[in-house]
Write a protein that holds these residues in place. Structure first.
Motif, PDB file in Angstrom:
ATOM      1  N   ASP A 287       0.818  -1.213   0.000  1.00 26.33           N
ATOM      2  CA  ASP A 287       0.000   0.000   0.000  1.00 26.33           C
ATOM      3  C   ASP A 287       0.851   1.262   0.000  1.00 26.33           C
ATOM      4  O   ASP A 287       2.053   1.239   0.192  1.00 26.33           O
ATOM      5  CB  ASP A 287      -0.961   0.001   1.194  1.00 26.33           C
ATOM      6  CG  ASP A 287      -0.226  -0.199   2.523  1.00 26.33           C
ATOM      7  OD1 ASP A 287       0.999  -0.429   2.511  1.00 26.33           O
ATOM      8  OD2 ASP A 287      -0.880  -0.119   3.577  1.00 26.33           O
ATOM      9  N   SER A 326      -5.113   5.757   2.456  1.00 26.17           N
ATOM     10  CA  SER A 326      -4.414   4.493   2.675  1.00 26.17           C
ATOM     11  C   SER A 326      -3.751   4.474   4.046  1.00 26.17           C
ATOM     12  O   SER A 326      -3.755   3.444   4.744  1.00 26.17           O
ATOM     13  CB  SER A 326      -3.379   4.273   1.567  1.00 26.17           C
ATOM     14  OG  SER A 326      -2.685   3.072   1.755  1.00 26.17           O
ATOM     15  N   GLU A 329      -6.345   3.904   6.700  1.00 27.71           N
ATOM     16  CA  GLU A 329      -6.777   2.517   6.754  1.00 27.71           C
ATOM     17  C   GLU A 329      -5.816   1.675   7.593  1.00 27.71           C
ATOM     18  O   GLU A 329      -6.240   0.777   8.327  1.00 27.71           O
ATOM     19  CB  GLU A 329      -6.904   1.946   5.344  1.00 27.71           C
ATOM     20  CG  GLU A 329      -8.161   2.416   4.613  1.00 27.71           C
ATOM     21  CD  GLU A 329      -9.423   1.961   5.321  1.00 27.71           C
ATOM     22  OE1 GLU A 329      -9.876   0.824   5.069  1.00 27.71           O
ATOM     23  OE2 GLU A 329      -9.957   2.733   6.157  1.00 27.71           O
TER      24      GLU A 329
END
Length: 717
Positions: A287, A326, A329
């Motif tokens: 990511d 991201s 998260e």
């Protein structure tokens, strides 16, 4: 008489309209693109190459020869500013098999470290070999002082911890005698135990061709040392850049003003965060993430995200939003059952590529929630924030557990400068007030109006309690806590100014008190307060103070503190210059440890504030559906810039002179906002060429405008 005045105003406004819409078109003004620090090419070459020992340098080519018993040949590659990625060498010729040691550093002063150790056993006169407690940082050819006797290192055995000397000792040396060596061996200023990357690379070269080292997160310098006898010729060297490489084509927002130093601060903050951006797939992580620092810790930190989030979205638009989402998260994936969010969800990746969640402080837990709310405020991503609303409510409940019946926060917490504060703490109470206000805004937008009202009421009770119990008349400011009411701290008083805690009659007193904390290098945290590692000046905290000064229209004070704190960081002649902004400073304006981060996201406050306070554009509704534009020009003659939004770009530019102020604004047609321009009751205010009677308070004329193109003129009399 009034008709005559308006007629005169219309004549004057014609003159205002003749001012170039783009002051950068003037020949003496640099275009904004020239301030961008991102490299144009992925392969970045050094700007300077310097050698030590037997070295011949020709441009970016060099030949190194190391002879046994002499100073090993080495070169320093200087890239002029921080870069990130994989260093590479183009080898044109090599004699046999040689070994190169490659180390990197943000500051040249930390590339070599002197050795300091002791003798492990006694050595007698005539000995040419000595056993030491450590051989760290020793290098063949260095001068070494053993018990007051100076010799040269001819060789050493790391396993046996022995050193061979060029000539025998002339006198006995007892065990435990001091041993020093200078200039020291090559040493990286990276912290691979935290970052999971970096540290010295050992490169064995047997044939011509390209040789690459490992990934290094943030460095300006590369030191190459030919550690053993031999010769190697390099035809070139460089770095394969592997942070987010933003050229002017990648910027979705920009800023420019009549002040070159402030411009450099804005773009240094933007570049700092770009260096902190980990692309997908790098270092075994699929990511995208925003780390706190390019070199250290290379972890997501919630406090840093409060500055990085607005910076990255205002500069890179959708790309920045994607990286922030991201990172959030990763944060929510490690939320505890009691609702607490970690200060860092991926700390110390030296233990595993993913790292581990570090529940650093209760305050940082609240910072995580605020970073998520900021994401929604700047992007308008309703689906995402609604999906995370239950998690955010759980986090708020966790923070609420530290609020006392007296409406103050008591928490033995560390916060950003890593020292525990006890009692009912002023800053923690104000931080919780801010969190409640953010939640109230969020609930009114996507959640429960009843909860929003509850949060607002609780926030007001905190403000009342802070003013009743934590104001110290002797300080003329708020004290640190109920345990330490006589300690003046920067952060709490700065936030009190920014968020409207300070009654108008007390504002001047707080501003004066804060100024007593100023040094030539920035403001200290407060008397006796410092991080355990010795730094006393935090750009994170100084950013709170500049925001507080802007909030009460002390623009001159905000600019003055910016210049003290961030001015040296953007000075290319400063020995610590990296093109990035630094994590902290000590009382002398430098840093106290080799691992100090010199490209650290939480220091990017000038980028946020020059856009929001000086250019004047900030979001009110989600995604800038509604916005506010309130320039604070100070002594600047003009500023201009673009802010990307979910609905299109907002373009603002203003000019300020003794007799007139002009703002030109273009905003997406589906949006609307509030405009405030500097004016008093004697001034003439025209909107799109028409005279108007706006409300004027605190030195500003305020009115609402729909989206579209507008020109606002203030004629000063």
């Amino acid at each position: 008489m009034r008709h005559r005045t308006l007629a005169l105003a219309l004549v004057l406004v014609t003159g205002i309209a003749a001012i170039p819409a783009d002051p950068a078109a003037a020949a003496h003004v640099r275009p904004w693109q020239s301030y961008v620090l991102g490299p144009e090419s992925r392969l970045v070459q050094p700007v300077r190459v310097e050698g030590r020992g037997t070295v011949r340098v020709h441009g970016q080519a060099a030949t190194l020869t190391t002879t046994a018993g002499r100073t090993p040949a080495s070169v320093v590659l200087d890239f002029g500013q921080d870069v990130a990625g994989t260093p590479y060498l183009d080898v044109s010729k090599v004699s046999g098999s040689v070994t190169l040691q490659l180390v990197t550093g943000e500051a040249r002063q930390f590339l070599r470290r002197p050795a300091a150790t002791t003798t492990a056993v006694a050595a007698t006169a005539g000995a040419r070999q000595v056993t030491l407690a450590s051989v760290a940082n020793l290098e063949v050819g260095n001068a070494i002082t053993i018990g007051g006797q100076v010799r040269v290192i001819a060789g050493f055995d790391p396993a046996a911890v022995t050193v061979d000397l060029d000539r025998p000792l002339s006198a006995d040396v007892p065990a435990g005698a001091a041993v020093t060596s200078s200039p020291g061996a090559p040493a990286s200023d990276e912290a691979p135990g935290l970052a999971g990357v970096g540290g010295p690379d050992t490169l064995t070269v047997t044939a011509p061709g390209r040789v690459s080292g490992g990934f290094h997160g943030g460095f300006r310098f590369v030191l190459l040392t030919l550690t053993g006898p031999g010769t190697i010729s390099l035809s070139g060297a460089g770095v394969d850049f592997q942070a987010y490489r933003a050229t002017p084509r990648d910027y979705r927002g920009w800023f420019l003003s009549s002040d070159d130093q402030l411009n450099r601060m804005w773009y240094a903050g933007a570049y700092t965060v770009q260096l902190n951006m980990k692309p997908a797939g790098l270092n075994g992580l699929p990511d995208e993430r925003i780390y706190d620092g390019a070199k250290r810790d290379r972890s997501i930190w919630t406090g840093d995200l409060l500055v990085q989030g607005p910076t990255i979205i205002n500069t890179l638009g959708d790309v920045g939003a994607r990286y922030l989402k991201s990172s959030l998260e990763a944060l929510f994936a490690t939320q505890r059952a009691d609702g607490a969010l970690p200060g860092s969800p991926d700390f110390a990746k030296g233990r595993s590529p993913q790292g581990f969640p570090l529940f650093y402080s209760n305050n940082y837990s609240g910072y995580g929630a605020r970073a998520a709310i900021d994401y929604y405020r700047y992007t308008g991503d309703r689906d995402y924030i609604v999906s995370r609303l239950p998690d955010l409510r759980r986090e708020l409940a966790y923070n609420d557990s530290f609020l006392t019946a007296g409406n103050l926060v008591v928490s033995d917490d560390r916060d950003y400068w890593q020292a525990t504060q006890t009692g009912a703490v002023t800053k923690y109470s104000i931080d919780y007030y801010i969190l409640l206000r953010e939640f109230a805004w969020l609930e009114r937008t996507v959640g429960s109006a009843a909860l929003a009202a509850e949060h607002d009421a609780k926030a007001e009770a905190i403000k009342t309690a802070v003013n009743a119990r934590l104001w110290n008349p002797a300080l003329g400011a708020y004290g640190q806590s109920t345990d330490h009411p006589d300690v003046l701290v920067e952060d709490a008083n700065a936030l009190a100014l920014q968020y409207g805690f300070v009654p108008a009659a007390r504002q001047a007193s707080v501003l004066r008190a804060l100024k007593t904390l100023w040094t030539p290098y920035g403001a200290i945290l407060g008397p006796g307060l410092q991080d355990p590692t010795g730094h006393t000046i935090e750009p994170f905290g100084n950013g709170m103070e500049t925001a507080g000064r802007f909030a009460v229209d002390d623009t001159a004070g905000a600019f003055a503190l910016m210049r003290r704190t961030w001015g040296p960081m953007v000075d290319k002649k400063h020995p610590l210059y990296t093109g990035g902004l630094w994590e902290f400073k000590n009382s002398e304006g430098g840093v106290n440890r080799t691992t100090a981060s010199l490209a650290h996201g939480w220091a990017a406050a000038p980028t946020v504030q020059l856009t929001q306070q000086v250019l004047g554009v900030s979001p009110d509704g989600p995604g800038y559906r509604t916005w506010s534009v309130q320039p604070r020009p100070g002594r600047l003659s003009w500023a201009q810039g673009v802010v990307p939004t979910a609905y299109g770009d907002i373009d603002a530019r203003w000019t300020s002179a003794r007799d007139k102020f002009t703002l030109r604004l273009s905003a997406p047609g589906s949006t609307s906002g509030t405009v405030a321009v500097p004016a008093d009751r004697n001034d003439i205010v025209l909107v799109d060429g028409r005279g108007t009677r706006p409300a004027i308070s605190n030195g500003y004329a305020r009115f609402n405008l729909p989206g579209g193109a507008h020109t606002v003129s203030v004629l000063r009399r």
